[in-house]
Design a protein around this motif. Sequence first.
Motif, PDB file in Angstrom:
ATOM      1  N   LYS A 141       0.791  -1.229   0.000  1.00  0.00           N
ATOM      2  CA  LYS A 141       0.000   0.000   0.000  1.00  0.00           C
ATOM      3  C   LYS A 141       0.826   1.284   0.000  1.00  0.00           C
ATOM      4  O   LYS A 141       0.512   2.227  -0.707  1.00  0.00           O
ATOM      5  CB  LYS A 141      -0.946   0.014   1.208  1.00  0.00           C
ATOM      6  CG  LYS A 141      -2.166  -0.854   1.013  1.00  0.00           C
ATOM      7  CD  LYS A 141      -3.238  -0.536   2.029  1.00  0.00           C
ATOM      8  CE  LYS A 141      -2.911  -1.166   3.375  1.00  0.00           C
ATOM      9  NZ  LYS A 141      -4.054  -1.129   4.290  1.00  0.00           N
ATOM     10  N   LYS A 145       2.011   4.931  -3.405  1.00  0.00           N
ATOM     11  CA  LYS A 145       2.055   6.399  -3.416  1.00  0.00           C
ATOM     12  C   LYS A 145       3.461   6.925  -3.651  1.00  0.00           C
ATOM     13  O   LYS A 145       3.706   8.128  -3.556  1.00  0.00           O
ATOM     14  CB  LYS A 145       1.536   6.925  -2.082  1.00  0.00           C
ATOM     15  CG  LYS A 145       0.176   6.316  -1.739  1.00  0.00           C
ATOM     16  CD  LYS A 145      -0.822   7.294  -1.238  1.00  0.00           C
ATOM     17  CE  LYS A 145      -2.203   6.678  -1.350  1.00  0.00           C
ATOM     18  NZ  LYS A 145      -3.255   7.478  -0.824  1.00  0.00           N
ATOM     19  N   ARG A 275      -5.263 -16.161  -5.552  1.00  0.00           N
ATOM     20  CA  ARG A 275      -6.117 -15.204  -4.879  1.00  0.00           C
ATOM     21  C   ARG A 275      -5.376 -14.561  -3.718  1.00  0.00           C
ATOM     22  O   ARG A 275      -5.965 -13.982  -2.840  1.00  0.00           O
ATOM     23  CB  ARG A 275      -7.395 -15.906  -4.362  1.00  0.00           C
ATOM     24  CG  ARG A 275      -8.211 -16.562  -5.455  1.00  0.00           C
ATOM     25  CD  ARG A 275      -8.725 -15.577  -6.496  1.00  0.00           C
ATOM     26  NE  ARG A 275      -9.487 -14.507  -5.899  1.00  0.00           N
ATOM     27  CZ  ARG A 275      -9.318 -13.222  -6.178  1.00  0.00           C
ATOM     28  NH1 ARG A 275      -8.389 -12.859  -7.033  1.00  0.00           N
ATOM     29  NH2 ARG A 275     -10.059 -12.318  -5.609  1.00  0.00           N
ATOM     30  N   ARG A 276      -4.045 -14.738  -3.680  1.00  0.00           N
ATOM     31  CA  ARG A 276      -3.293 -14.186  -2.553  1.00  0.00           C
ATOM     32  C   ARG A 276      -2.098 -13.408  -3.086  1.00  0.00           C
ATOM     33  O   ARG A 276      -1.505 -13.757  -4.079  1.00  0.00           O
ATOM     34  CB  ARG A 276      -2.839 -15.303  -1.612  1.00  0.00           C
ATOM     35  CG  ARG A 276      -4.007 -16.179  -1.169  1.00  0.00           C
ATOM     36  CD  ARG A 276      -3.603 -17.218  -0.138  1.00  0.00           C
ATOM     37  NE  ARG A 276      -3.526 -16.648   1.198  1.00  0.00           N
ATOM     38  CZ  ARG A 276      -4.592 -16.425   1.962  1.00  0.00           C
ATOM     39  NH1 ARG A 276      -5.795 -16.672   1.515  1.00  0.00           N
ATOM     40  NH2 ARG A 276      -4.451 -15.931   3.171  1.00  0.00           N
ATOM     41  N   GLU A 289       0.864  -3.257  11.248  1.00  0.00           N
ATOM     42  CA  GLU A 289       0.145  -2.515  10.211  1.00  0.00           C
ATOM     43  C   GLU A 289       0.991  -1.313   9.776  1.00  0.00           C
ATOM     44  O   GLU A 289       1.462  -0.546  10.612  1.00  0.00           O
ATOM     45  CB  GLU A 289      -1.208  -2.063  10.785  1.00  0.00           C
ATOM     46  CG  GLU A 289      -1.999  -1.121   9.907  1.00  0.00           C
ATOM     47  CD  GLU A 289      -2.847  -1.831   8.849  1.00  0.00           C
ATOM     48  OE1 GLU A 289      -3.158  -3.016   9.032  1.00  0.00           O
ATOM     49  OE2 GLU A 289      -3.169  -1.177   7.850  1.00  0.00           O
TER      50      GLU A 289
ATOM     51  N   VAL B  33      -7.749  -7.653  -6.369  1.00  0.00           N
ATOM     52  CA  VAL B  33      -7.536  -7.642  -4.923  1.00  0.00           C
ATOM     53  C   VAL B  33      -7.323  -9.076  -4.481  1.00  0.00           C
ATOM     54  O   VAL B  33      -8.071  -9.968  -4.854  1.00  0.00           O
ATOM     55  CB  VAL B  33      -8.783  -7.102  -4.185  1.00  0.00           C
ATOM     56  CG1 VAL B  33      -8.506  -6.988  -2.699  1.00  0.00           C
ATOM     57  CG2 VAL B  33      -9.179  -5.763  -4.750  1.00  0.00           C
ATOM     58  N   TYR B  34      -6.311  -9.282  -3.709  1.00  0.00           N
ATOM     59  CA  TYR B  34      -6.026 -10.628  -3.250  1.00  0.00           C
ATOM     60  C   TYR B  34      -6.695 -10.894  -1.911  1.00  0.00           C
ATOM     61  O   TYR B  34      -6.966  -9.985  -1.139  1.00  0.00           O
ATOM     62  CB  TYR B  34      -4.519 -10.815  -3.123  1.00  0.00           C
ATOM     63  CG  TYR B  34      -3.813 -10.838  -4.439  1.00  0.00           C
ATOM     64  CD1 TYR B  34      -4.056 -11.858  -5.356  1.00  0.00           C
ATOM     65  CD2 TYR B  34      -2.899  -9.851  -4.777  1.00  0.00           C
ATOM     66  CE1 TYR B  34      -3.397 -11.884  -6.569  1.00  0.00           C
ATOM     67  CE2 TYR B  34      -2.233  -9.877  -5.980  1.00  0.00           C
ATOM     68  CZ  TYR B  34      -2.490 -10.901  -6.885  1.00  0.00           C
ATOM     69  OH  TYR B  34      -1.835 -10.927  -8.079  1.00  0.00           O
ATOM     70  N   GLU B  35      -6.874 -12.181  -1.640  1.00  0.00           N
ATOM     71  CA  GLU B  35      -7.560 -12.563  -0.411  1.00  0.00           C
ATOM     72  C   GLU B  35      -6.860 -12.053   0.838  1.00  0.00           C
ATOM     73  O   GLU B  35      -7.504 -11.622   1.788  1.00  0.00           O
ATOM     74  CB  GLU B  35      -7.674 -14.093  -0.331  1.00  0.00           C
ATOM     75  CG  GLU B  35      -8.818 -14.636  -1.174  1.00  0.00           C
ATOM     76  CD  GLU B  35      -8.779 -16.151  -1.271  1.00  0.00           C
ATOM     77  OE1 GLU B  35      -8.057 -16.774  -0.475  1.00  0.00           O
ATOM     78  OE2 GLU B  35      -9.469 -16.680  -2.149  1.00  0.00           O
ATOM     79  N   ASP B  36      -5.530 -12.116   0.838  1.00  0.00           N
ATOM     80  CA  ASP B  36      -4.848 -11.689   2.061  1.00  0.00           C
ATOM     81  C   ASP B  36      -4.967 -10.186   2.256  1.00  0.00           C
ATOM     82  O   ASP B  36      -5.008  -9.681   3.367  1.00  0.00           O
ATOM     83  CB  ASP B  36      -3.386 -12.139   2.090  1.00  0.00           C
ATOM     84  CG  ASP B  36      -2.585 -11.588   0.935  1.00  0.00           C
ATOM     85  OD1 ASP B  36      -3.030 -11.735  -0.215  1.00  0.00           O
ATOM     86  OD2 ASP B  36      -1.508 -11.003   1.173  1.00  0.00           O
ATOM     87  N   GLN B  37      -5.057  -9.441   1.126  1.00  0.00           N
ATOM     88  CA  GLN B  37      -5.263  -7.994   1.256  1.00  0.00           C
ATOM     89  C   GLN B  37      -6.669  -7.725   1.795  1.00  0.00           C
ATOM     90  O   GLN B  37      -6.878  -6.843   2.606  1.00  0.00           O
ATOM     91  CB  GLN B  37      -5.058  -7.300  -0.092  1.00  0.00           C
ATOM     92  CG  GLN B  37      -3.596  -7.260  -0.487  1.00  0.00           C
ATOM     93  CD  GLN B  37      -3.372  -6.788  -1.907  1.00  0.00           C
ATOM     94  OE1 GLN B  37      -4.248  -6.901  -2.754  1.00  0.00           O
ATOM     95  NE2 GLN B  37      -2.193  -6.261  -2.164  1.00  0.00           N
ATOM     96  N   SER B  40      -6.529  -8.449   5.380  1.00  0.00           N
ATOM     97  CA  SER B  40      -5.832  -7.363   6.058  1.00  0.00           C
ATOM     98  C   SER B  40      -6.768  -6.164   6.259  1.00  0.00           C
ATOM     99  O   SER B  40      -6.705  -5.464   7.261  1.00  0.00           O
ATOM    100  CB  SER B  40      -4.602  -6.994   5.231  1.00  0.00           C
ATOM    101  OG  SER B  40      -4.131  -5.730   5.555  1.00  0.00           O
ATOM    102  N   LEU B  41      -7.681  -5.951   5.308  1.00  0.00           N
ATOM    103  CA  LEU B  41      -8.660  -4.873   5.455  1.00  0.00           C
ATOM    104  C   LEU B  41      -9.575  -5.146   6.635  1.00  0.00           C
ATOM    105  O   LEU B  41      -9.912  -4.276   7.407  1.00  0.00           O
ATOM    106  CB  LEU B  41      -9.539  -4.773   4.204  1.00  0.00           C
ATOM    107  CG  LEU B  41      -8.859  -4.341   2.935  1.00  0.00           C
ATOM    108  CD1 LEU B  41      -9.904  -4.224   1.833  1.00  0.00           C
ATOM    109  CD2 LEU B  41      -8.168  -3.009   3.155  1.00  0.00           C
ATOM    110  N   SER B  44      -7.813  -4.592   9.867  1.00  0.00           N
ATOM    111  CA  SER B  44      -7.196  -3.291  10.048  1.00  0.00           C
ATOM    112  C   SER B  44      -7.697  -2.627  11.337  1.00  0.00           C
ATOM    113  O   SER B  44      -8.878  -2.580  11.632  1.00  0.00           O
ATOM    114  CB  SER B  44      -7.523  -2.395   8.857  1.00  0.00           C
ATOM    115  OG  SER B  44      -6.909  -1.153   9.026  1.00  0.00           O
ATOM    116  N   LEU B  57     -10.189   1.321   2.193  1.00  0.00           N
ATOM    117  CA  LEU B  57      -8.943   1.017   2.900  1.00  0.00           C
ATOM    118  C   LEU B  57      -7.897   0.406   1.973  1.00  0.00           C
ATOM    119  O   LEU B  57      -6.726   0.361   2.288  1.00  0.00           O
ATOM    120  CB  LEU B  57      -9.224   0.083   4.077  1.00  0.00           C
ATOM    121  CG  LEU B  57     -10.000   0.746   5.222  1.00  0.00           C
ATOM    122  CD1 LEU B  57     -10.399  -0.282   6.251  1.00  0.00           C
ATOM    123  CD2 LEU B  57      -9.153   1.831   5.868  1.00  0.00           C
ATOM    124  N   GLY B  61      -3.131   4.426   1.327  1.00  0.00           N
ATOM    125  CA  GLY B  61      -1.950   3.619   1.631  1.00  0.00           C
ATOM    126  C   GLY B  61      -1.115   4.098   2.796  1.00  0.00           C
ATOM    127  O   GLY B  61      -0.359   3.334   3.379  1.00  0.00           O
TER     128      GLY B  61
END
Lengths: 301, 571
Positions: A141, A145, A275-276, A289, B33-37, B40-41, B44, B57, B61
Motif C-alpha cells: 500500500k 504512493k 487469490r493471494r 500494520e 484484490v487478493y484474499e490476504d489484502q 488485512s482490510l 485493520s 482502505l 496507503g
Amino acid sequence: MDSRTLSHLRALEAESIHIMREVVAEFAKPVMLYSIGKDSSVMVRLAQKAFFPGKLPFPLLHVDTTYKFQEMIEFRDQFAKDLGAELIVHTNQKAIDEGANPFKLGTSKCCALLKTRALLDALEAGGYDAAFGGARRDEEKSRAKERVFSFRDKFGQWDPKSQRPELWSLYNSKVEKGESIRVFPLSNWTEMDVWAYIELENIPIVPLYYAKEREMVVRGNQLIPLEHNMPLNPGEKPQMIMSRMRSLGCTYCTGGIASDADTMPKIINELVQFRRSERENRIIDHDQEGSMEIKKREGYF
Amino acid sequence: MSESQLLRFSTAGSVDDGKSTLIGRLLFEAKGVYEDQMASLQKSSINRSTGPIDFSLLTDGLRAEREQGITIDVAYRYFATPKRKFIIADTPGHEQYTRNMATGASTADLAIVLIDARKGVLPQSRRHAYIASLLGIPYIAVAVNKMDLVEFSETVFDQIQKDFSAYAEQIGLKNLAFFPISALDGDNIVERSARTPWFKGTPLLEHLESVPVAEDRNFTELRFPVQYVIRPNLDFRGFAGQLASGVLKPGDEVMSLPAGRVTRVKELPTFDGPLKEAFPPMSITVVLEDEIDLSRGDMLVDPNHVPHVSRRFAAKLVWMLDEAGGPNRTYLLKHATQTVPCEIRRIRHRVDINTLENVQAEKLELNEIAAVVMETRRPLYFDAYSKNRAMGAFILIDPISNLTVAAGMIEESTPESVEPLQLRNLEFVGEANESATGTQLTNAERFARAGHYPATVWLTARRAVAYLLERRLFDLGCQVHVLADDSESHLLPELSRVLSNAGLIAICSIASPDPGERDRAAGFAAANRFLEVPAKELPARDDDAVEVIIKRLEDLGVLRRKDRFERGEGI
C-alpha cells in the motif's frame, strides 16, 4: 490491434527505458540495486536495452545479508559474469561479527541492520546520487504512493508527506550533495507483467522460483525453507514439500508456497488462479500494520 | 496477455462520492484484490467501515491517511482484464488537492468524474472536469453513482447528464460518456443492470475496455527529443530518446534543432535487432547518416513541420508549492529533455476554478491556476499542449529548494499574441552554414528583421494566385517577391536562392513545369522551407487558394499570422 499501438508490456518497457536513460543523463553517479530476484532480472534486461549497444553505464550493487539462499548467490555471480557487469557486494560485516541474526534479534531489527543500514552504508561509501530499485507500486500500500523519482534526504529517509509532484514523464532530478534519489523504473509493472515479460523475453531467473521437492518447515500458514541452521520450535519437523518461492528474500523471511509449477507457463497459470498477494509470504511486511511504510521512511528500499 | 493494451485513467473525488468504493469494486471485479489484502482490510485496526468490507482502505496507503480517514496523495492502482491492463491514478478530490488531480490527470487517457446522484453536479465535479480539460485528457466517463439511493431514476440521471454536458461544452471537454451506477452494489459496472432498463449504454468496465487508447497520439509531425548519447566506442554514436510524435524509419529526412542541419536516419538499432519503423511512445536509439553535433536537450524534427522555436510563450500554470510564486524570480524549466533557467514574465490572469472567471493576480498560491507569459534563457522547441502533450508540457523547479513548484502547459500562441507590437523580439534560430560566406549578418538576424523565415513557394498554379499571394503576404508584413518563369527563364532556382538567402519569401510561379529546375530549387532551399503546391491541390477561387497556401506556410513554421492574434484567437 492497430499496428502502431504498443502492447502493454512494450509500453511499460518504453517507459522504464526512458526512466533509466533520464537517470544516467542527469545524475553523476548512479547505481542499480540488484537483489537477484525476478524484478531485478527484468530491471537488468531493460537496462541492457536502454543502453544497447553499450554496456550498463552503472554498477550493480547487491546488499548481502548472508542469509540468502545459496542458489541465489550462485545465480548472482554467474549472471553478473555473463553480463560483463560490474558487481559490488556489500555486507554489514560489523553487525554480523557482533552476532546479528534473525533468530536472535527478530526480523525487524535484523532487517534494519543487515538490509537498511547496510544499504545506506553502501550507498554512502560509493557516493551514489541515484539508486535504481526494482520495487513496484502494486506490491504494498505505501508503495502505491511513491514517486518514480523518490527523493531521500542526507540520511536516506523518505518523507511520504512532502513528495515532489510528478507529472507526465518530466522527472525532477535536482538534489544537493549528500541527498539522493531512489528510482523505480518498474513502478507501473505488476507481478503478472513481470512474469509475462520474463516469459516473452526469455530472461534467466533463479531456479528457486520453479517448484521442486524442498526441505521445509510448516510454521503457522508459512512454509519456511530449512537453511542457515534455522532453529526449530518444539514439535516442528522438516518435511520434503513440492514447493517454490513466489518472491525471494532472506531464507528465514521468505516463505515458500506449495506448488507444482515447475515451468514458466505453469507459473503464469498459477498466478492467474492466485487469490493471494505475493508479499503475503514476506514476514517483514506483517510485523505491524503499515510496517513497510515505517521501514521505507528509515531508508529501506 | 502480452498483446493487451494499456489504458491509464484518473479518478477524483472524496470519500463521500464513493470513489474508493468504485475503485475497490473495479479491482475486486477484475480480481485485482487478493484474499490476504482483503483479510488485512478486515483486521485493520482503524477500519472506518460500517459494512462488511471497506474498499477505501485498499486505496488509502499511508498511515496518516488511514488515521485521518482522508486520501492525501495520488495513489496508483493496477488491474487487468483479458482485453486491457489498467493503471488508475487515484487522486483526492478536495479543493486543496488541485495539484494532485493535475498530477494524476497528466498521464491519463481517460478520466472518471464521479457524481453523487443525490447531489447532482457539485463544484468538486466541475473542478475535476476543468482540470481534465486543462490537462488535455481525451476521454471523460461520468459515473453517476449511488443510483440505488435515488431509486434508479432516469429523470435524475438525465438531469445530471444535461447539467454536466452544458458545463463540459463551456470548457471544451469532448468525448463524454455517462453511466448510471451503484459502486456499492455493482450496477452497470461489469454487467448491465436490470434496475436501469432505460439505460442504453454499455457498462463502465466495457467502456474502459473499448475506448481508443492514446487517442492524442500524433504520427505525422516528428518530434524526437535527444535524451542521451550512446557512445560505447568511436564507431558508434546513437541518439537515445523516447519518440514524442511522428513515425521514424531508416532513410527518413530529419532536421536537428537548434542547428537546423538536415540529414537522414541511417539505422534504428535495438537489443533485439534493427527496427523498420518507430512510433510513439517507443524508446529508441537513432543513428544518423552524417556526423552532426547533437546532444541532450536538442531535438530531431520533421523538416516539413518544424515546432515553434522561441524564448517566450504563453502558458497555463498550476501552482504546486505551499509558498507563493510569480514574476521576478528565477526558476528552472524542464521541457522534454531540456532544463533551462526561466522567469514568469507576467501573470496575465488567474482562473477561478469554481466560476471560471479571470481574476487579476500578482502572485500564485498553492493550487491556483493562471495564464502567464514565460521567458526562458535559451529557446525552447515546442508545440501547443493542446496539439502535442509531450511537446507542450513543462515543470518549474525552484533552484534553491529543488522542489517542483508548478506544472505548465504551453498555449496555442506566440510572442506576437502576447505583445503584438514586439514582433522584432521574435527569437529565430540560425542555420548551420551562416559562417561560410564571411558575412557579418547571421541568418537569425535576417529572420528577425523580416519577422518570418525565408521560404521558396513552388507554384504550378494560376499566375493570378501567385500575385494575390504576394499581395496578401505583403499585407501580413512579410518580405516577398514573385519570380515568374516566363520573364526569369531558367534561372528561377538560382534567383530563389538569392531571395531566400536575403530572408525573403520567393514565390516561383511556374507555367511550364521542369522537374530538374524544381529539384534544384528544392535543393537550394533549407529543407523545411520549400513548399510545392500543385495546381490540382488548390480551390478554384483565387482567394481560397491563397488561404490554403498561407495555411501551409504556417504549418511549415515559416509564418505566424499576426492578424489572427489581433482578432483575439488563440489566446
